[in-house]
Design an enzyme around this catalytic site. Structure first.
Site, PDB file in Angstrom:
ATOM      1  CG  ASP A 226      16.422  30.742  45.196  1.00 31.87           C
ATOM      2  OD1 ASP A 226      15.495  31.573  45.153  1.00 31.87           O
ATOM      3  OD2 ASP A 226      17.288  30.646  44.312  1.00 31.87           O
ATOM      4  CG  ASN A 282      15.855  33.464  41.733  1.00 25.44           C
ATOM      5  OD1 ASN A 282      16.627  33.251  42.677  1.00 25.44           O
ATOM      6  ND2 ASN A 282      15.815  32.688  40.658  1.00 25.44           N
ATOM      7  CG  HIS A 374      22.560  33.975  39.009  1.00 26.09           C
ATOM      8  ND1 HIS A 374      21.414  34.074  38.261  1.00 26.09           N
ATOM      9  CD2 HIS A 374      22.512  32.753  39.612  1.00 26.09           C
ATOM     10  CE1 HIS A 374      20.690  32.976  38.412  1.00 26.09           C
ATOM     11  NE2 HIS A 374      21.328  32.152  39.221  1.00 26.09           N
TER      12      HIS A 374
END
Length: 543
Positions: A226, A282, A374
């Site tokens: 990220d 992601n 998460h």
């Protein structure tokens, strides 16, 4: 008699504690674990709202002209004797009508040497461009400047090299920069400090993180996914803390690719001198036309994939002195029949722990997290790969994704295990998304299991537990015993491997002074107890 023996045992125990204090300066070691779980209350001085640096900030603006190099970075190859130099020439284009630059029009050349003048060595490399395209009316397409990657070879260990990059025929060469190679791989040689940072973004908090990190003078930066959060922006530059909340009706998840260029400029003062190794996150998925993904991530950075026997930029390995690093992909197929798993088997089988005693693995989504954000999202990856990493004695695992800090006790299969790795989640670099604050063991915060599947890879592997305080449940009813320390704050970590058995891990919070530790522990290997591919595991406390 029993009382006398008891006094002797207590005396020996006290002496051992005193010895440890003298040796380690009061810093705890994993030999003293497992530790009782600690949760640090939210610091009232902590400012969790992160604001992105604007386009007008001088740190992200283009300072070069023509085809002069910018966004210069260094990354490692497989061993100390080679590195990659990367940079960009030419300006990106964004709009309805874009015309990609010709990558072959500008040479990829690095002059380098152990002296500033003369630089007696020359290396040439490859160049490319990438585009981010959207097949919908009103969305602006993007094409990058020319991206260059040049591999320097036959380098000496632990040595400073000076370099300039660009195309001397224009002429368009960079200023003189320098880097230091890694030490040779032996059980006695290690880089002094390895910085670990995740979920960084490009905010004012990010800049504080990088200032703190830089002050610790790292020899290497490990970026655990990220990077710039370009996918929190529409192609017109409009931003949001929550893309899906603000833009629920967009036909495809847009990204504002200039944020990548801003990030490269912002980071250049550090990573043009200190090598950076990247892990996919992601927020790097960035779907575009024809379902293409990860175009910016795989184009902008150099990876030692080929050198480490991998066919993918998503998983590879490299050595830094007596440490063997394994980078895995949480967003590429990882089951036993897949290429990544087969590569991992081969890579682990080749590791010589007599040469590189330390084995460190990293990927983006954590297997062990107690935050609601998460929670157990990467369970399928854990089910597929944990046994293999445990059998080969991985010492430390670094992850990001969860925007907080958490360090585990040694753990395997959710059970305390003296031969399991220490898992460290450090997704607290400073991005603009919300920080993770709530824990799944807090009353009312356990998510529905149906809300936790791996959305990108598909699959659901997180079932109820069969024993312990979480028996018959999806979450624990208190902080799990595998969770040693957790705290919500922005920061970064520094790993200092001292020798073949001891490594000092320090987590620094942004709101503290540079030399203060938020969390600190010696991670101690026990190779005589935890053998590679162990057949018999000694229970904790058995000597």
């Amino acid at each position: 008699m029993a009382l006398h023996l008891g006094k002797i045992v207590v005396g020996v125990f006290i002496m051992r504690i005193l010895d440890l204090f003298q040796v380690y300066g009061g810093i705890p070691t994993t030999l003293e674990g497992p530790f009782k779980p600690v949760t640090v209350p939210l610091d009232e001085s902590f400012r969790g709202n992160a604001i992105d640096l604007p386009d007008s900030d001088p740190r992200v603006q283009r300072k070069v002209s023509g085809f002069e190099p910018e966004q210069i970075s260094v990354s490692l190859s497989y061993n100390y004797d080679s590195v990659w130099i990367s940079w960009i020439t030419g300006e990106f284009q964004i709009g309805k009508s874009i015309k990609p630059l010709n990558p072959q029009s500008i040479a990829s050349i690095v002059h380098y040497g152990k002296l500033r003048f003369p630089m007696i060595h020359k290396a040439t490399g490859e160049s490319l461009i990438y585009s981010q395209l959207y097949p919908f009316e009103g969305l602006r397409n993007y094409t990058s400047g020319i991206i260059h990657h040049v591999r320097l070879a036959a380098l000496e260990p632990n040595t400073i090299y000076y370099y300039r990059c660009g195309d001397p025929s224009i002429p368009a060469m960079s200023e003189i920069y320098y880097f230091k190679t890694m030490p040779i791989s032996t059980p006695k040689s290690y880089p002094s400090r390895i910085a670990v940072v995740g979920d960084l973004g490009l905010t004012y908090n990010s800049s504080s993180t990088i200032e703190h990190l830089t002050s610790n003078r790292p020899d290497l930066v490990l970026m655990v996914g990220d990077v710039c959060y370009a996918n929190l922006y529409l192609t017109n530059g409009t931003s949001s803390d929550c893309y899906s909340c603000s833009f629920p009706d967009t036909p495809i998840h847009e990204t504002y690719q200039p944020r990548w260029d801003y990030w490269g400029r912002f980071m250049q003062p550090l990573i043009s001198k200190v090598p950076i190794m990247m892990v996919q996150g992601n927020h790097e998925i960035e779907e575009q036309a024809q379902n293409r993904t990860f175009a910016s991530y795989t184009s902008r950075f150099a990876f030692p994939s080929k050198e480490s026997g991998s066919s993918s930029a998503f998983y590879y390995s490299f050595n830094t002195g007596g440490i063997h690093f394994i980078v895995l992909g949480g967003y590429v197929a990882y089951n036993k029949s897949d290429d990544q798993y087969k590569w991992l088997q081969k890579d682990l089988a080749k590791v010589n722990r007599e040469v590189t005693p330390w084995l460190i693995a990293t990927w983006h989504p954590p297997w062990y997290t107690t935050y609601r954000a998460h929670y157990r999202e990467a369970e399928c990856m854990k089910v597929a790969m944990e046994d293999l990493l445990y059998q080969y004695g991985v010492d430390i695992v670094f992850n990001g994704h969860v925007h907080a800090y958490e360090r585990s006790n040694r753990v395997y299969n959710y059970t305390l295990d003296p031969c399991g790795p220490v898992h460290i989640a450090i997704g607290d670099g400073g991005n603009r998304e919300k920080m993770a604050i709530t824990h799944t063991d807090d009353p009312g915060n356990c998510p529905e299991p149906s809300a936790t599947p791996d959305q990108f890879m598909g699959g659901f592997c997180a079932y109820n537990f069969t024993s312990g305080s979480a028996a018959g449940k999806f979450c624990w009813d208190r902080q799990p015993e595998y969770s040693a320390y957790r705290e919500t704050s922005f920061g970064h970590g520094i790993l200092e491997v001292k020798n073949e058995t001891h490594a000092l891990w320090t987590w620094h919070r942004n709101q503290d002074m540079y030399n203060k530790a938020g969390d600190q522990i010696y991670i101690v290997r026990q190779p005589e107890r935890c053998l590679v591919r162990p057949k018999v595991i000694k229970l904790w406390g058995a000597f």
